[in-house]
Design a protein around this motif. Structure first.
Motif, PDB file in Angstrom:
ATOM      1  N   GLU A  29       0.831  -1.204   0.000  1.00  0.00           N
ATOM      2  CA  GLU A  29       0.000   0.000   0.000  1.00  0.00           C
ATOM      3  C   GLU A  29       0.870   1.260   0.000  1.00  0.00           C
ATOM      4  N   LEU A  30       1.952   1.250   0.765  1.00  0.00           N
ATOM      5  CA  LEU A  30       2.860   2.387   0.838  1.00  0.00           C
ATOM      6  C   LEU A  30       3.529   2.633  -0.518  1.00  0.00           C
ATOM      7  N   SER A  31       3.951   1.562  -1.173  1.00  0.00           N
ATOM      8  CA  SER A  31       4.548   1.698  -2.508  1.00  0.00           C
ATOM      9  C   SER A  31       3.548   2.297  -3.480  1.00  0.00           C
ATOM     10  N   GLN A  36       1.628   7.114  -6.411  1.00  0.00           N
ATOM     11  CA  GLN A  36       0.610   8.132  -6.673  1.00  0.00           C
ATOM     12  C   GLN A  36       1.159   9.532  -6.396  1.00  0.00           C
ATOM     13  N   ILE A  37       1.921   9.656  -5.321  1.00  0.00           N
ATOM     14  CA  ILE A  37       2.528  10.954  -4.983  1.00  0.00           C
ATOM     15  C   ILE A  37       3.492  11.380  -6.088  1.00  0.00           C
ATOM     16  N   LYS A  41       3.146  14.720  -8.375  1.00  0.00           N
ATOM     17  CA  LYS A  41       4.201  15.736  -8.464  1.00  0.00           C
ATOM     18  C   LYS A  41       4.617  15.965  -9.912  1.00  0.00           C
ATOM     19  N   THR A  42       4.692  14.890 -10.669  1.00  0.00           N
ATOM     20  CA  THR A  42       5.076  15.003 -12.078  1.00  0.00           C
ATOM     21  C   THR A  42       4.010  15.751 -12.860  1.00  0.00           C
ATOM     22  N   GLU A  43       2.747  15.387 -12.647  1.00  0.00           N
ATOM     23  CA  GLU A  43       1.650  16.030 -13.381  1.00  0.00           C
ATOM     24  C   GLU A  43       1.504  17.505 -13.014  1.00  0.00           C
TER      25      GLU A  43
END
Length: 181
Positions: A29-31, A36-37, A41-43
């Motif tokens: 879940e953390l991965s 997602q983070i 950040k990229t988007e």
């Protein structure tokens, strides 16, 4: 006693198995959340603020150095222009041309200075109507407008570049306001 130890071992083994299963689930879940983070950040174009700040300050430093260089060159052009406008006078000191890299202007100034020195020498030994002195006077009269044209061209280019640098400074200031505390 042996049964009690065996029960404790089974309980510990089940507990350990449960904890390991939970850790695997939480790690997955953390991965997924980290992924997602990273995508977010990229988007959204989010970068490391510390690194962004360093890059920003380096850009500001370079921009300020270029602005100072342009101001120095403009100041030097003002001094050269004043020298050329004053024609030939005793107190007309040849200005320093530090920061000016234009070989055409430097060459024209050198020719003007040499012409003025030759005029001074001839005035001391010949009359004002000397053909050689008249030739030097005519040469001087051709050099001055050429130098002024060159100065106008250089000034125009420097002022244009300086305006772009000033616009970048304004953009940097607005970016600075946008960087979070």
């Amino acid at each position: 006693d042996a049964e009690s130890i065996e029960d404790k071992n089974k309980t510990a083994s089940k507990t350990m198995s449960f904890v390991e299963d939970r850790l695997r689930i939480i790690t997955a879940e953390l991965s997924q959340v980290e992924g997602q983070i990273e995508r977010y950040k990229t988007e959204e174009g989010i970068v490391d603020i510390g690194e962004q700040g360093k890059m920003f300050l380096e850009s500001v430093k370079n921009n300020d150095a270029q602005l100072s260089e342009a101001d120095m060159q403009l100041s030097t052009l003002d001094a050269v222009e004043q020298y050329v406008r004053n024609k030939h006078s005793e107190d007309n000191v040849v200005p320093a041309t530090i920061g000016i890299a234009d070989q055409t202007l430097l060459g024209l100034l050198t020719r003007l200075q040499e012409t003025e020195l030759q005029q001074d020498k001839l005035r001391k030994t010949t009359g004002e109507n000397s053909p050689l002195l008249e030739s030097l006077n005519a040469q001087e009269e051709r050099l001055r407008p050429a130098i002024m044209d060159n100065i106008r061209s250089l000034r125009s280019n420097l002022e244009s570049g300086r305006a772009k640098l000033a616009a970048q400074n304004a953009r940097f200031r607005s970016l600075l306001k946008g960087v979070p505390n």
